[in-house]
Design an enzyme around this catalytic site. Structure first.
Site, PDB file in Angstrom:
ATOM      1  N   ASP A 211      42.799  40.877  41.137  1.00 16.80           N
ATOM      2  CA  ASP A 211      43.464  39.913  42.008  1.00 16.80           C
ATOM      3  C   ASP A 211      43.097  40.140  43.477  1.00 16.80           C
ATOM      4  O   ASP A 211      43.037  41.283  43.930  1.00 16.80           O
ATOM      5  CB  ASP A 211      44.992  40.054  41.841  1.00 16.80           C
ATOM      6  CG  ASP A 211      45.749  38.990  42.605  1.00 16.80           C
ATOM      7  OD1 ASP A 211      45.634  37.821  42.224  1.00 16.80           O
ATOM      8  OD2 ASP A 211      46.423  39.331  43.605  1.00 16.80           O
ATOM      9  N   GLU A 261      38.445  38.230  41.607  1.00 19.32           N
ATOM     10  CA  GLU A 261      38.892  37.015  42.280  1.00 19.32           C
ATOM     11  C   GLU A 261      38.403  37.108  43.721  1.00 19.32           C
ATOM     12  O   GLU A 261      39.060  37.691  44.579  1.00 19.32           O
ATOM     13  CB  GLU A 261      40.417  36.875  42.239  1.00 19.32           C
ATOM     14  CG  GLU A 261      40.845  35.476  42.659  1.00 19.32           C
ATOM     15  CD  GLU A 261      42.223  35.385  43.298  1.00 19.32           C
ATOM     16  OE1 GLU A 261      42.715  34.271  43.482  1.00 19.32           O
ATOM     17  OE2 GLU A 261      42.805  36.433  43.650  1.00 19.32           O
TER      18      GLU A 261
HETATM   19  O1  TEU Z   1      45.491  34.560  44.603  1.00 20.17           O
HETATM   20  C1  TEU Z   1      44.894  34.970  45.816  1.00 20.17           C
HETATM   21  C2  TEU Z   1      44.881  33.829  46.755  1.00 20.17           C
HETATM   22  O2  TEU Z   1      45.497  32.845  46.504  1.00 20.17           O
HETATM   23  C3  TEU Z   1      44.141  33.952  47.998  1.00 20.17           C
HETATM   24  O3  TEU Z   1      43.260  34.977  48.004  1.00 20.17           O
HETATM   25  C4  TEU Z   1      43.549  32.649  48.355  1.00 20.17           C
HETATM   26  O4  TEU Z   1      42.270  32.794  48.860  1.00 20.17           O
HETATM   27  C5  TEU Z   1      44.387  32.050  49.401  1.00 20.17           C
HETATM   28  O5  TEU Z   1      45.697  31.893  48.918  1.00 20.17           O
HETATM   29  C6  TEU Z   1      43.890  30.715  49.862  1.00 20.17           C
HETATM   30  O6  TEU Z   1      44.706  30.360  50.930  1.00 20.17           O
HETATM   31  C7  TEU Z   1      45.991  35.556  43.800  1.00 20.17           C
HETATM   32  C8  TEU Z   1      46.698  34.958  42.614  1.00 20.17           C
HETATM   33  O7  TEU Z   1      45.789  34.216  41.843  1.00 20.17           O
HETATM   34  C9  TEU Z   1      47.867  34.158  43.083  1.00 20.17           C
HETATM   35  O8  TEU Z   1      48.542  33.549  42.030  1.00 20.17           O
HETATM   36  C10 TEU Z   1      48.793  35.099  43.823  1.00 20.17           C
HETATM   37  O9  TEU Z   1      49.850  34.362  44.397  1.00 20.17           O
HETATM   38  C11 TEU Z   1      48.084  35.864  44.927  1.00 20.17           C
HETATM   39  O10 TEU Z   1      46.869  36.418  44.487  1.00 20.17           O
HETATM   40  C12 TEU Z   1      48.925  37.009  45.406  1.00 20.17           C
HETATM   41  O11 TEU Z   1      48.926  38.027  44.455  1.00 20.17           O
END
Ligand code: TEU
Length: 534
Positions: A211, A261
């Site tokens: 993540d 990610e």
């Molecule tokens: O998402 C990460 C994420 O959303 C950011 O890095 C993204 O680039 C940004 O929000 C864009 O504005 C992950 C998960 O997939 C998400 O569901 C979680 O809320 C988040 O991390 C926090 O753990």
């Protein structure tokens, strides 16, 4: 034990991986929240769909302030979902069907209920417990101003990333205040996460999704963003590569695979995470964000393949996940790209159009060289749901001051049985997010009977996808607005028409699969894709 669908050691190079958002997948105990019992009961569903692996979004003990991305214990299952023993059974039962399991590790932050953070609060300013996080005094004469100007990583959020404690210290949280960021310069943080990786690999998982993988490392000086410090103080810092090289040695001991990610606009910076001794794969968000436009899709595919080639990593093809607008909805709007910044309530949507395009996009992405991710409900063609405001739970909505609809619309529980209460999700209690009224028509039992359904298309496409073979992509000459390519070794072609004019099909011996009907002259209509044997 059955043979894994890809017996080859590098199964992940061409896998179809299904993303399970546990809370909304299937409800085994009827309390309206999805659980591991529900997933175990539906294992045959994955086998029939033909997927190679399941990625579970966080299933650990969590206060659920951010859908489980606020983890209080990385080695235990949240009681709402089940137990560790059940997770072990699930991993083993899936393996018996030839399906591998990936877990989701959240290294950037923990829950504020994690024992480390509780200890840090109790120990007070200047304590070694606080060194595991980013605690700082404030600025201003009385420390009343946050230590720096960093913006929230929840797009559209107007809320600060610092929270002040009664003892005067501030702590950093790139997401919600309930998700304090860890200090990755601290050796104990690194050691703990490598232990967590080992814990899950020892339980039989085949891989780990990482993540917010590009956010962990911070400039220890925590400088302001104003003045554009270079390198960036918290995105894509070079220290990350040392962390992931070390993780890779842990994974290699268990034949484990990573998927990062990594949201980064720069393809070269992105590819650095995929060097041979780092992560094997990362999500292709450029493709996910790309509008439904032939030239732009082709450019996105070419850039993807070109950026992965020098590091020898396979591409991944992703159309949606639990953070973004559902595919059929996005493709049914005037702006068919995805951008967190443009999400709004009440955007006009033509679902019939979006569904036609999503069917074509499914055949496109399943024909490309690399691994494909399918997010639960995508195979049912579920649209983004309108959640009544009073039922919204996603912190992204609240942290935008109520202007961003948030991500709940793509997290609604799946409809399983058209005739059952709540379409088969929940019984004693209704689903944790309400299903829109017409969702019985999307139910799995109904679609399974209908050869023209999205589910039938996905089942067939995933099953016959190996006909493409493992070879590279070659573009074929095609009219404007038409994407046509072959895969070197298979003799199978994929053609997608995004132009208004119907397109003649290239010479072929067999029509293997079509996302929609051909026109009466046997031509390929707009927003339709076919797989052909040359
Ligand atoms: O998402 C990460 C994420 O959303 C950011 O890095 C993204 O680039 C940004 O929000 C864009 O504005 C992950 C998960 O997939 C998400 O569901 C979680 O809320 C988040 O991390 C926090 O753990």
């Amino acid at each position: 034990m059955a043979q894994p669908r890809h017996a080859a050691a590098q199964w992940w190079r061409s896998a179809v991986i299904y993303q399970v958002y546990v809370r909304s997948f299937a409800d085994g105990d009827g309390d309206g929240t999805g659980d591991l019992a529900g997933v175990r009961a539906r294992l045959p569903y994955f086998a029939e769909l033909g997927v190679d692996a399941l990625w579970f979004t966080p299933w650990y003990v969590s206060p659920m302030k951010d859908g489980g991305y606020d983890v209080a214990d990385y080695r235990a299952i949240d009681p709402a979902f089940g137990t560790l023993a059940e997770a072990e059974k699930l991993i083993a039962e899936a393996a018996e069907l030839g399906i591998r399991t990936l877990v989701d590790i959240v290294p950037n932050h923990v829950s504020d209920q994690h024992p480390w953070f509780r200890a840090a609060l109790a120990a007070g300013p200047g304590s070694p417990e606080r060194e595991l996080f980013h605690f700082r005094p404030g600025r201003g004469p009385h420390g009343e101003l946050p230590p720096n100007d960093w913006p929230s990583q929840f797009a559209g959020s107007t809320e600060p990333v610092w929270t002040r404690l009664p003892d005067g210290d501030w702590y950093l949280h790139l997401f919600t205040p309930e998700q304090p960021d860890l200090n990755w310069a601290h050796p104990v943080v690194r050691q703990e996460h490598e232990d967590i990786l080992r814990f899950w690999f020892e339980r039989g998982v085949a891989g780990v999704r990482i993540d917010s993988a590009a956010l962990l490392a911070k400039d220890p000086a925590l400088p302001d963003l104003a003045g554009a410090p270079d390198p960036h103080p918290f995105v894509d810092r070079d220290e990350l590569h040392d962390i992931y090289r070390s993780w890779r040695t842990v994974a290699d001991d268990h034949d484990g695979v990573f998927v990062g990610e990594v949201w980064l606009p720069d393809p070269e910076r992105f590819a650095r995470y995929l060097r041979p001794d780092e992560l094997q794969t990362a999500f292709n968000f450029a493709f996910l964000s790309c509008p439904w436009d032939a030239e732009r899709l082709r450019a996105s595919i070419d850039t993807t393949l070109a950026e992965h080639a020098p590091v020898g990593a396979p591409a991944t093809w992703v159309l949606c996940n639990h953070d973004v607008t559902r595919t059929v909805t996005r493709y049914g709007r005037s702006d068919t790209g995805f951008d967190f910044a443009t999400k709004a309530f009440g955007t006009p949507t033509d679902l019939a159009l979006g569904t036609r395009r999503a069917r074509a996009a499914a055949l496109l992405s399943l024909a490309l060289p690399g691994a494909v991710y399918v997010y639960q409900g995508e195979e049912l063609g579920l649209p983004e749901a309108d959640i009544p405001r009073a039922r919204i739970e996603d912190p992204m909505h609240f942290r935008s001051g109520g202007t961003d609809p948030g991500r709940d619309g793509c997290r609604v529980p799946l409809p399983w049985e058209a005739g059952a209460p709540y379409a088969g999700f929940g019984s004693r209690e209704g689903p944790w997010l309400p299903l829109p009224e017409d969702w019985a028509s999307y139910a799995v039992d109904r679609q399974a009977q209908d050869p023209g359904s999205m589910l039938s298309l996905y089942r067939t496409a995933i099953t016959i996808r190996p006909v493409f073979g493992g070879g590279p992509l070659t573009w074929l000459t095609a009219p404007d607005g038409v994407l046509a390519f072959a895969r070197a070794d298979g003799g199978v072609l994929c053609v997608v028409n995004l132009a208004e004019t119907p397109a003649d099909l290239p010479a072929h011996t067999q029509l293997l699969l079509a996302s929609g009907p051909l026109d009466p002259e046997g031509r390929l209509p707009q927003d339709t894709a076919v797989w052909l044997r040359a």
